[in-house]
Design an enzyme around this catalytic site. Structure first.
Site, PDB file in Angstrom:
ATOM      1  N   LYS A   1       0.844  -1.201   0.000  1.00 44.92           N
ATOM      2  CA  LYS A   1       0.000   0.000   0.000  1.00 44.92           C
ATOM      3  C   LYS A   1       0.875   1.245   0.000  1.00 44.92           C
ATOM      4  O   LYS A   1       1.706   1.434   0.890  1.00 44.92           O
ATOM      5  CB  LYS A   1      -0.909  -0.004   1.237  1.00 44.92           C
ATOM      6  CG  LYS A   1      -1.665   1.315   1.476  1.00 44.92           C
ATOM      7  CD  LYS A   1      -2.600   1.238   2.691  1.00 44.92           C
ATOM      8  CE  LYS A   1      -3.175   2.611   3.045  1.00 44.92           C
ATOM      9  NZ  LYS A   1      -4.087   2.565   4.219  1.00 44.92           N
TER      10      LYS A   1
ATOM     11  N   ASP B   1      -2.369  10.157   3.963  1.00 48.78           N
ATOM     12  CA  ASP B   1      -3.779   9.788   4.135  1.00 48.78           C
ATOM     13  C   ASP B   1      -4.475  10.799   5.044  1.00 48.78           C
ATOM     14  O   ASP B   1      -4.415  10.693   6.270  1.00 48.78           O
ATOM     15  CB  ASP B   1      -3.881   8.372   4.733  1.00 48.78           C
ATOM     16  CG  ASP B   1      -5.335   7.919   4.875  1.00 48.78           C
ATOM     17  OD1 ASP B   1      -6.231   8.603   4.328  1.00 48.78           O
ATOM     18  OD2 ASP B   1      -5.562   6.872   5.523  1.00 48.78           O
TER      19      ASP B   1
ATOM     20  N   LYS C   1      -9.872  12.861   8.539  1.00 46.88           N
ATOM     21  CA  LYS C   1      -9.368  12.485   9.855  1.00 46.88           C
ATOM     22  C   LYS C   1      -9.264  13.733  10.730  1.00 46.88           C
ATOM     23  O   LYS C   1      -9.212  14.862  10.225  1.00 46.88           O
ATOM     24  CB  LYS C   1      -7.966  11.869   9.722  1.00 46.88           C
ATOM     25  CG  LYS C   1      -7.927  10.474   9.109  1.00 46.88           C
ATOM     26  CD  LYS C   1      -6.498   9.952   9.059  1.00 46.88           C
ATOM     27  CE  LYS C   1      -6.367   8.612   8.385  1.00 46.88           C
ATOM     28  NZ  LYS C   1      -7.006   7.489   9.083  1.00 46.88           N
TER      29      LYS C   1
ATOM     30  N   ASP D   1       1.658   6.161   5.691  1.00 42.67           N
ATOM     31  CA  ASP D   1       0.679   5.257   5.076  1.00 42.67           C
ATOM     32  C   ASP D   1       1.183   4.616   3.774  1.00 42.67           C
ATOM     33  O   ASP D   1       0.447   3.887   3.121  1.00 42.67           O
ATOM     34  CB  ASP D   1      -0.643   6.005   4.844  1.00 42.67           C
ATOM     35  CG  ASP D   1      -1.859   5.121   5.047  1.00 42.67           C
ATOM     36  OD1 ASP D   1      -1.734   4.066   5.677  1.00 42.67           O
ATOM     37  OD2 ASP D   1      -2.939   5.490   4.542  1.00 42.67           O
TER      38      ASP D   1
ATOM     39  N   ASP E   1     -11.972   7.190   3.928  1.00 40.46           N
ATOM     40  CA  ASP E   1     -10.778   6.894   4.721  1.00 40.46           C
ATOM     41  C   ASP E   1     -10.405   5.406   4.655  1.00 40.46           C
ATOM     42  O   ASP E   1      -9.327   5.024   5.091  1.00 40.46           O
ATOM     43  CB  ASP E   1     -11.001   7.328   6.180  1.00 40.46           C
ATOM     44  CG  ASP E   1      -9.694   7.482   6.943  1.00 40.46           C
ATOM     45  OD1 ASP E   1      -8.624   7.458   6.301  1.00 40.46           O
ATOM     46  OD2 ASP E   1      -9.753   7.630   8.175  1.00 40.46           O
TER      47      ASP E   1
ATOM     48  N   GLU F   1      -9.342   3.875   2.162  1.00 45.08           N
ATOM     49  CA  GLU F   1      -8.836   4.022   0.788  1.00 45.08           C
ATOM     50  C   GLU F   1      -7.799   2.970   0.418  1.00 45.08           C
ATOM     51  O   GLU F   1      -7.664   2.617  -0.751  1.00 45.08           O
ATOM     52  CB  GLU F   1      -8.228   5.423   0.615  1.00 45.08           C
ATOM     53  CG  GLU F   1      -6.773   5.595   1.110  1.00 45.08           C
ATOM     54  CD  GLU F   1      -6.591   5.365   2.612  1.00 45.08           C
ATOM     55  OE1 GLU F   1      -7.588   5.501   3.352  1.00 45.08           O
ATOM     56  OE2 GLU F   1      -5.465   5.043   3.038  1.00 45.08           O
TER      57      GLU F   1
ATOM     58  N   ARG G   1      -7.580  -0.286   0.978  1.00 43.06           N
ATOM     59  CA  ARG G   1      -8.127  -1.507   0.393  1.00 43.06           C
ATOM     60  C   ARG G   1      -8.590  -1.278  -1.042  1.00 43.06           C
ATOM     61  O   ARG G   1      -8.557  -2.193  -1.868  1.00 43.06           O
ATOM     62  CB  ARG G   1      -9.278  -2.030   1.277  1.00 43.06           C
ATOM     63  CG  ARG G   1     -10.454  -1.088   1.368  1.00 43.06           C
ATOM     64  CD  ARG G   1     -11.409  -1.424   2.499  1.00 43.06           C
ATOM     65  NE  ARG G   1     -10.815  -1.177   3.815  1.00 43.06           N
ATOM     66  CZ  ARG G   1     -11.364  -1.549   4.973  1.00 43.06           C
ATOM     67  NH1 ARG G   1     -12.526  -2.190   4.978  1.00 43.06           N
ATOM     68  NH2 ARG G   1     -10.766  -1.279   6.110  1.00 43.06           N
TER      69      ARG G   1
HETATM   70  N1  BES Z   1      -4.243   4.478   7.035  1.00 46.08           N
HETATM   71  C1  BES Z   1      -5.376   4.163   7.824  1.00 46.08           C
HETATM   72  C2  BES Z   1      -5.085   3.083   8.885  1.00 46.08           C
HETATM   73  C3  BES Z   1      -4.094   3.465   9.961  1.00 46.08           C
HETATM   74  C4  BES Z   1      -4.539   3.964  11.179  1.00 46.08           C
HETATM   75  C5  BES Z   1      -2.751   3.271   9.767  1.00 46.08           C
HETATM   76  C6  BES Z   1      -3.632   4.282  12.161  1.00 46.08           C
HETATM   77  C7  BES Z   1      -1.825   3.595  10.766  1.00 46.08           C
HETATM   78  C8  BES Z   1      -2.278   4.098  11.962  1.00 46.08           C
HETATM   79  C9  BES Z   1      -6.493   3.621   6.938  1.00 46.08           C
HETATM   80  O1  BES Z   1      -6.545   4.124   5.657  1.00 46.08           O
HETATM   81  C10 BES Z   1      -7.790   3.957   7.610  1.00 46.08           C
HETATM   82  O2  BES Z   1      -8.040   5.113   7.820  1.00 46.08           O
HETATM   83  N2  BES Z   1      -8.586   2.933   7.926  1.00 46.08           N
HETATM   84  C11 BES Z   1      -9.856   3.121   8.545  1.00 46.08           C
HETATM   85  C12 BES Z   1     -10.798   2.074   7.983  1.00 46.08           C
HETATM   86  C13 BES Z   1     -12.247   2.297   8.355  1.00 46.08           C
HETATM   87  C14 BES Z   1     -12.740   3.606   7.815  1.00 46.08           C
HETATM   88  C15 BES Z   1     -13.044   1.144   7.800  1.00 46.08           C
HETATM   89  C16 BES Z   1      -9.681   2.955  10.054  1.00 46.08           C
HETATM   90  O3  BES Z   1      -8.857   2.152  10.504  1.00 46.08           O
HETATM   91  O4  BES Z   1     -10.371   3.661  10.780  1.00 46.08           O
HETATM   92 ZN    ZN Z   2      -4.680   4.708   4.838  1.00 44.42          ZN
HETATM   93 ZN    ZN Z   3      -7.544   5.982   5.487  1.00 40.18          ZN
END
Ligand code: BES
Ligand code: ZN
Ligand code: ZN
Length: 499
Positions: free
Chosen positions: A266, A271, A278, A289, A348, A350, A352
């Site tokens: 990824k 992000d 966020k 990220d 968010d 994104e 996947r």
């Molecule tokens: N990049 C984030 C995940 C992340 C969080 C990485 C903290 C490192 C530290 C990812 O893109 C994300 O925001 N995921 C969401 C998914 C949800 C919206 C289904 C999450 O984890 O809240």
């Molecule tokens: Zn992310």
């Molecule tokens: Zn994200």
């Protein structure tokens, strides 16, 4: 030889006779049984025995004791570092001990640091070289390379002193691996630490091309027009909110053999969450990220330099996830490369989405096995903490190969269940699937389940590295910032893939 600093080298036997700014000596918590320790104790007129008896040095994991101007040895200073209990030793514990010692020493400028290699009953001599070598380099480089006055100074040379009874030729091979592995680990850390004003999809792709030329890899960089022509609608959809265009980087290493493994990472260079923005707090570290992409790039560089007899296809979808008038909206539907439609219900989630195109692409290339690495979910950190990756898979044999390699490398991953009922959460009313489940529970697994839809049944492992990729705070053995986690694991996996 590269101009990388520090360079690792090997010497044999007497650590006491090595001229150096520092000599580092490891001691076990449960007694000496270490030829280097005993020999040095003799030269130091029993000083080590005295320090142990007085409990000034206990040998507890990553404890240290500095001895300036020691008499009887050639090194100007001596640093004792605790190796913990002998039976519990592993590549991780030895890596961390070496890193801890060198982190202390490199707060000042020195030229030549010598480490006496310990004898271990639990870890093979080769692995001791690898763990101490890579650990020492990791410990010598800090995250503040952009400071006018960095707080750490890698020495020119780190010398590992092995007992003279060792097999010299075999040690040379593993020393080369240690240097290559250490440089890869450093590359991954530098990429993750790079600010998003310097590192965005185009510059990440340019660095990938430069590395590919340097180590002799075939490569392709797709720009947004090529992405459109290739039906990469998922990557383009996420990237469209940013002024920085997307890139897709492909590396091909043909080392031989009939099978091919794919490494997919990824690469979200920043992000923000997109329209599902966020908070400041959540966004602070989101330059990390792209750690998945950095890790697979670094491991691929190492595989090419080590000339391993395997075939490796590495791909990195690179985007910046930003809110703007052009951003993908909630309710939008994107079409991935394999024709599957994805309803976006949280911008968010994104990672996947861009991985959907990347996984569909490698599946099409008829690879035999796939591993993807992604800072995918905060939920995985809730489940496993900050030091252990979540491992998800559609294949028990391949997941065992991957998790065994990670374990051997001294890193950690823990398998999560992938039962069918988790798929329910990803059903969309309007498209083939939705990118975000309604409920938060099991968030790491629903992320894995989403990705599974794009691998076309090929044996695949997903590593959610959201926790281990980044360190908020420094610890004895590790600096804050990008950690380079799973570079070692992926290099070990490449060795295991040799038929
Ligand atoms: N990049 C984030 C995940 C992340 C969080 C990485 C903290 C490192 C530290 C990812 O893109 C994300 O925001 N995921 C969401 C998914 C949800 C919206 C289904 C999450 O984890 O809240
Ligand atoms: Zn992310
Ligand atoms: Zn994200």
């Amino acid at each position: 030889m590269s101009d990388f600093r520090p360079q690792l080298s090997l010497a044999f036997d007497s650590p006491a006779d090595e001229t150096a700014d520092w000599l580092v000596l490891g001691g076990w918590e449960d007694g000496p049984t270490n030829p280097a320790w005993e020999a040095l104790d003799e030269r130091l007129a029993g000083l080590l025995t005295k320090l142990t008896a007085a409990e000034d040095f206990t040998g507890k994991s990553n404890s240290t004791l500095t001895i300036p101007a020691p008499r009887g040895i050639k090194a100007k200073r001596l640093l004792l570092v605790g190796l913990g209990k002998q039976a519990k030793a592993s590549r991780r514990s030895l890596h961390d001990a070496a890193a801890t010692a060198i982190r202390i020493i490199t707060t000042r400028k020195f030229d030549r640091i010598v480490l006496a290699l310990p004898k271990s009953t639990a870890v093979s001599p080769d692995e001791v070289v690898l763990a101490f070598g890579v650990g020492a380099v990791q410990g010598s480089i800090g995250p503040d390379v952009r400071r006018s006055e960095p707080s750490r100074h890698p020495p020119r040379e780190i010398v590992l002193v092995a007992p003279s009874s060792g097999k010299r030729a075999a040690f040379k091979t593993v020393l080369h691996r240690a240097q290559v592995e250490a440089e890869a680990l450093t590359l991954a850390r530098h990429l993750v630490n790079a600010p998003p004003c310097d590192l965005y999809p185009e510059t990440f792709a340019a660095q990938t091309a430069e590395i590919a030329r340097k180590v002799g890899l075939e490569y392709e960089i797709w720009d947004d027009r090529r992405l459109a022509a290739e039906n990469m609608g998922a990557i383009l959809g996420i990237a469209q909110g940013s002024t920085r265009p997307a890139r897709f980087a492909v590396l091909r290493y043909q080392g031989g053999g009939s099978r091919t493994v794919a490494y997919v990472g990824k690469g979200v260079t920043f992000d923000s969450g997109g329209l599902s923005l966020k908070t400041n707090e959540q966004m602070l570290d989101m330059k990390c990220d792209m750690a998945g992409a950095a890790t697979v790039l670094a491991a691929t560089q190492a595989v090419a330099q080590l000339k391993l007899p395997i075939n490796l296809l590495t791909v990195m979808p690179l985007v910046e996830n930003m809110p703007s008038g052009y951003s993908v909206k909630l309710g939008d539907v994107l079409k991935a490369r394999n024709g599957k439609t994805i309803e976006i219900l949280n911008t968010d989630a994104e990672g996947r989405v861009i991985l959907a195109d990347a996984l569909a692409y490698v599946a099409e290339q008829k690879v035999n096995h796939i591993v993807d690495l992604a800072t995918l979910t905060g939920a995985c950190m809730i489940a496993l903490g900050t030091e252990i990756a979540g491992l998800m898979s559609n294949d028990t044999v391949w997941s065992t190969v991957v998790s065994d390699a990670i374990e051997r490398s001294g890193e950690r991953a823990w398998q999560l269940p992938m039962d069918e009922d988790f798929e329910e959460a990803l059903k969309s009313k309007v498209a083939d699937c939705k990118n975000a489940p309604g409920a938060r529970y099991g968030g790491a697994i629903t992320g894995g389940k989403f990705l599974e839809q794009f691998v076309n049944g090929i044996p695949w492992v997903h590593l959610d590295i959201a926790g281990p990729a980044w360190a908020d705070k420094e610890s004895a053995a590790k600096d804050s910032g990008g950690t380079g986690a799973y570079v070692r694991g992926l290099i070990e996996l490449a060795h295991a893939y040799v038929a």
